[in-house]
Design an enzyme around this catalytic site. Sequence first.
Site, PDB file in Angstrom:
ATOM      1  N   TYR A 161     -13.420  17.505 -16.469  1.00 55.15           N
ATOM      2  CA  TYR A 161     -13.936  16.137 -16.546  1.00 55.15           C
ATOM      3  C   TYR A 161     -15.149  15.984 -15.602  1.00 55.15           C
ATOM      4  CZ  TYR A 161     -14.025  11.085 -16.070  1.00 55.15           C
ATOM      5  OH  TYR A 161     -14.423   9.781 -16.033  1.00 55.15           O
ATOM      6  N   ARG A 176       0.836  -1.205   0.000  1.00 52.25           N
ATOM      7  CA  ARG A 176       0.000   0.000   0.000  1.00 52.25           C
ATOM      8  C   ARG A 176       0.873   1.259   0.000  1.00 52.25           C
ATOM      9  NH1 ARG A 176      -2.196   2.283   4.434  1.00 52.25           N
ATOM     10  NH2 ARG A 176      -2.523   0.323   5.526  1.00 52.25           N
ATOM     11  N   LYS A 197      -6.522   5.827 -19.894  1.00 51.49           N
ATOM     12  CA  LYS A 197      -6.690   6.281 -21.278  1.00 51.49           C
ATOM     13  C   LYS A 197      -5.413   5.975 -22.063  1.00 51.49           C
ATOM     14  CE  LYS A 197     -10.534   7.521 -19.477  1.00 51.49           C
ATOM     15  NZ  LYS A 197     -10.765   8.786 -18.832  1.00 51.49           N
ATOM     16  N   ASP A 246      -5.054  18.318 -15.428  1.00 52.13           N
ATOM     17  CA  ASP A 246      -5.400  16.993 -15.930  1.00 52.13           C
ATOM     18  C   ASP A 246      -4.890  16.925 -17.374  1.00 52.13           C
ATOM     19  OD1 ASP A 246      -6.721  14.826 -17.154  1.00 52.13           O
ATOM     20  OD2 ASP A 246      -8.481  15.027 -15.864  1.00 52.13           O
TER      21      ASP A 246
HETATM   22  C1  LIG Z   1     -11.387   9.214 -17.602  1.00 50.02           C
HETATM   23  C2  LIG Z   1     -10.919  10.552 -17.161  1.00 50.02           C
HETATM   24  C3  LIG Z   1     -10.642  10.826 -15.813  1.00 50.02           C
HETATM   25  C4  LIG Z   1     -10.933   9.826 -14.715  1.00 50.02           C
HETATM   26  O1  LIG Z   1     -10.075   8.747 -14.784  1.00 50.02           O
HETATM   27  P1  LIG Z   1     -10.477   7.280 -14.255  1.00 50.02           P
HETATM   28  O2  LIG Z   1      -9.235   6.519 -14.537  1.00 50.02           O
HETATM   29  O3  LIG Z   1     -11.655   6.845 -15.060  1.00 50.02           O
HETATM   30  O4  LIG Z   1     -10.793   7.408 -12.816  1.00 50.02           O
HETATM   31  C5  LIG Z   1     -10.118  12.060 -15.482  1.00 50.02           C
HETATM   32  N1  LIG Z   1      -9.902  12.990 -16.423  1.00 50.02           N
HETATM   33  C6  LIG Z   1     -10.187  12.791 -17.722  1.00 50.02           C
HETATM   34  C7  LIG Z   1      -9.935  13.880 -18.697  1.00 50.02           C
HETATM   35  C8  LIG Z   1     -10.708  11.567 -18.133  1.00 50.02           C
HETATM   36  O5  LIG Z   1     -11.020  11.378 -19.409  1.00 50.02           O
END
Ligand SMILES: *Cc1c(COP(=O)(O)O)cnc(C)c1O
Length: 389
Positions: free
Chosen positions: A112, A59, A208, A183
């Site tokens: 997001y 962890r 992604k 992000d």
């Molecule tokens: C999918 C996504 C997230 C969240 O990520 P998860 O791995 O699904 O928790 C955050 N920001 C963007 C731009 C995303 O497309």
Amino acid sequence: MSDGLDLFDKASLIAAHDEGHAFDAVVPPIVQTSLFTFKDYDEMIACYLGEHVRPVYSRGLNPTVRMFEEMLAKLEGAEDAIGFASGMSAISSTVLSFVEPGDRIVAVRHVYPDAFRLFGTHLRRMRIEVTYVDGRDEEAVARALPGAKLFYMESPTSWVMDTHDVAVLAALARAKGIVTVIDNSWASPIFQQPIALGVDLVIHSASKYLGGHSDVVAGVVAGSSDLVGRIRSEAYPYLGAKLSPFEAWLLIRGLRTLPIRMKAHERSALGIARRLQEHPSVETVCHPGLGNHLPPGLSGTSGLFSFIFREGVDLRRFADHLQLFKLGVSWGGHESLIVPGEIVLAQKAQPNSAVAFGISPRSVRLHVGLEGTEALWSDLEAAIAASSG
Ligand SMILES: *Cc1c(COP(=O)(O)O)cnc(C)c1O
């Protein structure tokens, strides 16, 4: 940016502890263990005293996870990084490390949707206020920033793909001593390196492009040792949303092909966006690469964008006619995907970000995968023809 990545030389933790132990395997091992034992009392107490950094419990620190973290930090030009169980846990753990009740966050609008919902539910309950500004309006950002603890960015924004001058916005926040977070999932470090643009912390949904094969849900945050260390010391161990060794291993595999995948997504998506722009049934295409110049800070564009149909196209018929493009959320893998705007607008989630998001009911979000541009275009063209008029 070169065509390939040479990231394995900096996997220092594995190198320090595993020399000669992995049969010289070209692929690093998955260290699938919850705990690590000590040779003797002295080794254990040295570790507890902080004299010796080594894995104790997965962890906190796991060598496979660490290897991914070091690779990602290097890709982002950051001193350190921490992997998380999801992009959302990277977002929540990061934000919660820098704000407390009574604090205010400034965020660009159209972030997001689940980040928007986190801000509107948990943070609101903790009396942490979030003010949204149009990130394209630098004066509005400058007016909103004084007194804020954190500036939360995303560029391009989800769905409508607004782009911001990240370096200018980061400098505005830095001048006020405000920690900046971005992000960077859309561009990936191949097409945008926010640390070099003056941003403090860079978050990815590794689900992604970093993973790139639609088989992992994971997240990561990169930045200076000091700021990442703050997240690592409390939010990471106590909120406990750790990345698992197997998923870290899949991410290490994904990173190897990241540059070539990104360039393939870019080429194919641009080809399709340009043809959609010319199509008589399409009103607008929201893709940051269609102007004469790329927006500042971006050196390329990825496979995700949206477009708006003119009146008269039946979105249900369009979606159901498609063969290659599947209906599905997420993006970043091999597969081409669509999400119709009217379905997002019908969603019951609270707070409903769809309106705040600027989603048109006639819009479609596309992820252009790696199937081949001509086949994808034929698929789209046939579906538009079958659903118009
Ligand atoms: C999918 C996504 C997230 C969240 O990520 P998860 O791995 O699904 O928790 C955050 N920001 C963007 C731009 C995303 O497309």
